[in-house]
Design an enzyme around this catalytic site. Structure first.
Site, mmCIF file in Angstrom:
data_model
loop_
_atom_site.group_PDB
_atom_site.id
_atom_site.type_symbol
_atom_site.label_atom_id
_atom_site.label_comp_id
_atom_site.label_asym_id
_atom_site.label_seq_id
_atom_site.Cartn_x
_atom_site.Cartn_y
_atom_site.Cartn_z
ATOM 1 C CG LEU A 204 -2.654 102.826 64.278
ATOM 2 C CD1 LEU A 204 -1.389 103.577 64.278
ATOM 3 C CD2 LEU A 204 -3.433 102.429 66.017
ATOM 4 N NE ARG B 112 10.902 103.723 56.670
ATOM 5 C CZ ARG B 112 9.356 103.003 57.146
ATOM 6 N NH1 ARG B 112 8.461 103.464 56.717
ATOM 7 N NH2 ARG B 112 10.057 102.338 58.024
ATOM 8 C CG HIS C 118 5.554 100.671 53.150
ATOM 9 N ND1 HIS C 118 5.337 99.317 53.816
ATOM 10 C CD2 HIS C 118 6.233 102.301 54.387
ATOM 11 C CE1 HIS C 118 4.422 99.599 55.193
ATOM 12 N NE2 HIS C 118 5.420 100.892 55.266
#
Lengths: 248, 642
Positions: free
Chosen positions: B50, B337, B408
């Site tokens: 991205l 998270r 992650h």
């Protein structure tokens, strides 16, 4: 569990290839197909042999890097599944598993199971986009999109560019790939100004690159891991024809 | 000695004055490059996710000469493609009270007050333009029946500001950027180099001027020169071996830039995502994420009693512990998270985990299916349910999913100032590869926002100020030779050891060590143990590695070995950083620093700073440079989601 795999080995584009049998012990049911190849590759390296080259990256079915013919089927036996998302519980240990690269004229073999799919990038480069510059866009709510259109666009946009459609097609056609992009952009209001030239340009490019013509055999949709429907090709054909009529 | 103190960082180049106008003033004060001069300037962009894809496309649109590199066979395969959940933007389309200030506030708080206010405010401002840009490109975001955009909620927020395209938002945003890039490749402003890996940075007369790369098909090592280099190579979570990253994600580009003088900030901040499919065996090569958006409707629970091995259906309501709803009533299952991950670890450590090995908790959709109907749930999450079933052979419509935290995203990365400049002039770092916007924890749906903000809007606006001084003239030939020779030497060494262990086996061992000792929970004792073990593992690597084949062909074992070599060095810095920071914050939880209830205890008095590390040699104590963090608009408070 113990499996026998019969893998295509080819040192380079110019080298000749052959199928080589390997027996792999210690395969578990919840191992993925690529993890089974990892186990084989670890062993080959320790024995001083070259590991089997294969493309893969995300291993969660979305990047489109993986893809091999397994027993003659692109991405193997799973329905709407990429190779990385196959698990060994789906295979019968008493049968050898034959693993080969995608075979299509515009996809030359690089090594073993790795093929060069950059032709698909050329198709997108020739028109698979909406021409807009960063920073000049109107407010996102300025252009409502009917939900059914958005859903159709999304369904087509889910194409991961893996090339299974080309590999499965008896003509080596990339129509399903191209049609997915033409449909994704062509049903959205933003995509209308370039709709017909986009379709025409992409189809011309795929022809130039040596992809075969489409005879609507439907093998492509049968193996597509994302379930892109054959209706996409109908839409593309319609747009290509319209482009011809418009320029006539 | 673990490390030595270096000089503090004095200048982050953020404009002073009111936060709300800093970005506007910076954009105005940045020098511009005349369009006719732009084509005389070359910019290298490494990575096509991205951040890199959007940056290369936008710089191409502006008229610069752009060279784009990625290790994948196509730019479209960068790992941003796997992000499922969504992208945040302060559009307030849901009419629930969102604003730029609220997004800014949530992000600073979510990052546990370890990010820069000015950077985060800019991110929140730019977020609204990202949605406009992506819609204009044809990104098929979810729509309401009236044709307007639909949104959902993510962890750490009480407003609905997350835009999404089913469970494939990252894919659709990436395809948007890739298509913009493809358009520029066709126009000739961008030259694309897929299957090409950056192996070193060329620094000439103090400026970053190019990259040394290896063609992964032919093995050829070459140098590409430019007036500026942009690294957009993602994070380094694969140091843990098992993670949600793609297998190829690595640290090589940023690590080798670090060795050339770019400071590395907050390396120990690793985000652990609470919603992954649990590990099933030793053969495992990666972990698969279930989107955080599942927690919009799924309820997380474990049995009330430790050791309860009944099937979930046999456990009555009264004997279940919906622990997130119990502990955090106002955010419930949507806590951030870091909090959800640690809570899962705590209940599993207490023997209440479920599934094989007891490392799992239930994510249950029974209530949602009863409330909304199976069809509505399938419409929202169907593809994720299928993916889960394929991997686990269990049907989540019938039995609850089992989830467990997994590595992650890395919030650390190369240090950059407000203009995305690293400490090497001419080297810009964007997206996950830099450290700048997320603090010690990243809120859901903000990674996609940062990647695109940097690529479409921030970098193109600030790079001109640097390039206005260009072109920078010829590059010192010795600098090129030295870098190329170093790369060739390393490749030859990797190939010549001919030992008895594969790179994969070292990676697995390093990963387990890092997960156990520098993962969700760190202790002084554990980190010291890791710091003893890592150098000896590295020694062993250079003695016992076995790589077959040659350097002049497609050689995936060689690629892997080079990346593992860098992970082995980075791991040590991560542990040093984790050890020196004797506080808990966000994705960094030190057992010695917790409240009686087991929540993270931050130490603002002593640790309200960015730790930016300078490389001094492999195995040598790095130098620590402090960048003090100041908070004017949001005052640091104890993060409460109760």
């Amino acid at each position: 569990m113990k499996y026998r795999v019969r893998v295509w080995r080819q040192a380079g584009p110019a080298a000749s290839g052959r199928l080589v049998d390997y027996d792999i012990d210690d395969v578990t049911a919840d191992m993925s197909f690529l993890e089974m190849l990892d186990v084989l590759n670890e062993r080959l390296q320790l024995e001083g042999d070259d590991p089997v080259a294969f493309d893969h990256d995300c291993r969660e079915g979305i990047c489109g890097a993986c893809g091999v013919m397994i027993d003659g089927v692109a991405h193997g036996p799973g329905k709407a599944t990429t190779t990385c998302q196959l698990h060994m519980r789906q295979f019968d240990p008493s049968q050898p598993i034959v693993v080969e690269p995608w075979r299509a004229a515009p996809f030359p073999v690089v090594r073993d199971l790795v093929v060069d799919r950059s032709a698909l990038d050329r198709v997108i480069e020739s028109g698979g986009y909406i021409s807009t510059r960063a920073g000049a866009a109107p407010d996102a709510h300025a252009l409502p999109v009917p939900k059914p259109d958005a859903d159709t666009a999304f369904e087509a946009a889910a194409c991961i560019g893996c090339g299974a459609c080309v590999a499965a097609c008896p003509n080596g056609s990339s129509m399903l790939f191209t049609a997915a992009k033409a449909t994704h952009l062509g049903v959205l209001p933003q995509g209308q100004p370039e709709r017909y030239t986009r379709a025409r340009d992409m189809v011309e490019t795929q022809d130039d690159l040596g992809f075969g013509g489409c005879t609507l055999t439907g093998e492509c949709t049968a193996v597509c891991p994302k379930g892109i429907p054959l209706t996409a090709i109908t839409r593309l054909n319609h747009d290509v024809l319209s482009a011809a009529m418009r320029s006539a | 000695m673990l490390y030595r103190e270096g000089d503090p960082i004095a200048d982050t180049r953020a404009p002073q004055g009111p936060l709300e106008t800093r970005w506007e003033r910076r954009r105005f004060s940045s020098r511009l490059v005349n369009p006719a001069n732009r084509r005389k300037l070359t910019v290298i962009v490494v990575g096509t996710g991205l951040a890199g894809g959007s940056a290369a496309a936008t710089l191409g649109e502006l008229g610069y000469n752009v060279l784009s590199f990625c290790y994948q066979d196509s730019p479209r395969r960068a790992h941003s493609i796997a992000a499922q959940g969504g992208i945040n933007a302060a559009k307030n389309y849901a009419g629930d009270g969102d604003s730029v200030h609220r997004l800014f506030h949530d992000t600073v708080k979510g990052g546990d007050f370890r990010s820069r206010e000015s950077n985060v405010h800019r991110l929140a401002e730019v977020s609204t333009s990202i949605i406009d840009q992506c819609v204009a490109q044809g990104v098929p975001f979810a729509r309401e029946y009236g044709g307007l955009l639909d949104t959902r909620s993510f962890g750490g927020a009480q407003v609905s500001r997350t835009f999404y395209a089913r469970g494939q938002t990252g894919q659709q945003l990436l395809l948007g950027a890739y298509q913009a890039l493809a358009r520029q490749i066709h126009a000739g402003t961008v030259r694309s180099h897929p299957r090409t890996e950056m192996l070193d940075l060329v620094v000439s007369q103090g400026r970053a001027r190019g990259v040394v790369v290896r063609d992964l098909v032919t093995g050829e090592v070459t140098t590409h020169l430019a007036d500026a280099v942009v690294l957009a190579t993602g994070g380094y979570g694969n140091v843990f071996h098992l993670s949600t990253n793609a297998k190829g994600c690595n640290t090589t580009a940023i690590w080798r830039a670090h060795k050339r003088g770019a400071l590395f900030a907050n390396p120990c901040y690793t985000q652990i995502h609470p919603t992954c499919i649990p590990v099933s065996g030793d053969h495992q090569s990666k972990l698969t994420l279930m989107s955080e958006s599942l927690r919009n409707d799924g309820r997380v629970w474990v049995p009330l009693q430790a050791g309860d091995d009944r099937t979930p259906g046999q456990i009555p309501e009264a004997e279940r512990d919906y622990y997130l709803e119990r502990m955090y009533p106002s955010f419930g299952n949507l806590v951030p998270r870091d909090i959800a991950s640690r809570a899962a670890k705590a209940v599993c450590d207490a023997g209440r985990g479920v599934g094989p090995g007891g490392l799992g908790v239930y994510l249950d959709f029974a209530d949602a299916i009863a409330r909304l109907g199976r069809d509505a749930v399938a419409a929202r999450y169907g593809n994720l349910f299928e993916m889960y079933q394929r991997i686990t052979d269990e049907d989540p419509y019938q039995v609850p999913m089992r989830i467990y935290p997994a590595v992650h995203y890395t919030m650390g990365g190369l240090w950059v100032d407000y203009d995305l400049r690293s400490t090497i002039p001419g080297l810009f770092v964007i997206g996950e590869a830099n450290f700048s916007d997320h603090g010690a924890n990243r809120l859901g749906a903000s990674a996609l926002m940062q990647g695109l903000a940097d690529g479409y809007f921030v970098l193109p606006a600030v790079i001109g100020d640097y390039l206005a001084d260009g072109p920078f003239g010829p590059v010192d030939a010795n600098a090129v030779d030295e870098a190329e020779d170093g790369v060739r030497e390393m490749i030859d060494t990797l190939l010549s050891i001919d030992g008895d262990r594969t790179a994969e086996s070292f990676h697995r061992e390093l990963g387990r060590l890092m997960w156990d000792l520098c993962g969700m929970e760190r202790s002084e004792e554990g980190l010291r143990k890791a710091l003893e073990r890592i150098p000896s593992l590295r020694d062993e690597f250079w003695r016992r590695l076995k790589v077959t084949g040659t350097g002049s062909e497609l050689n995936q074992a060689l690629e892997k070995a080079g990346r593992v070599a860098d992970f082995l060095e980075l791991a040590e810095l991560m542990c040093v950083d984790a050890l020196h920071r004797t506080e808990s914050c966000g994705g960094h939880f030190r057992v010695e620093s917790q409240t009686p209830e087991g929540d993270a205890r931050r130490d603002d008095e002593n640790f309200s700073y960015v730790a930016a590390w300078e490389f001094t040699g492999v195995g040598e104590p790095p130098a620590l440079h402090h960048e003090e963090l100041t908070f004017e608009a949001v005052s640091p408070t104890v993060r409460s989601y109760k």
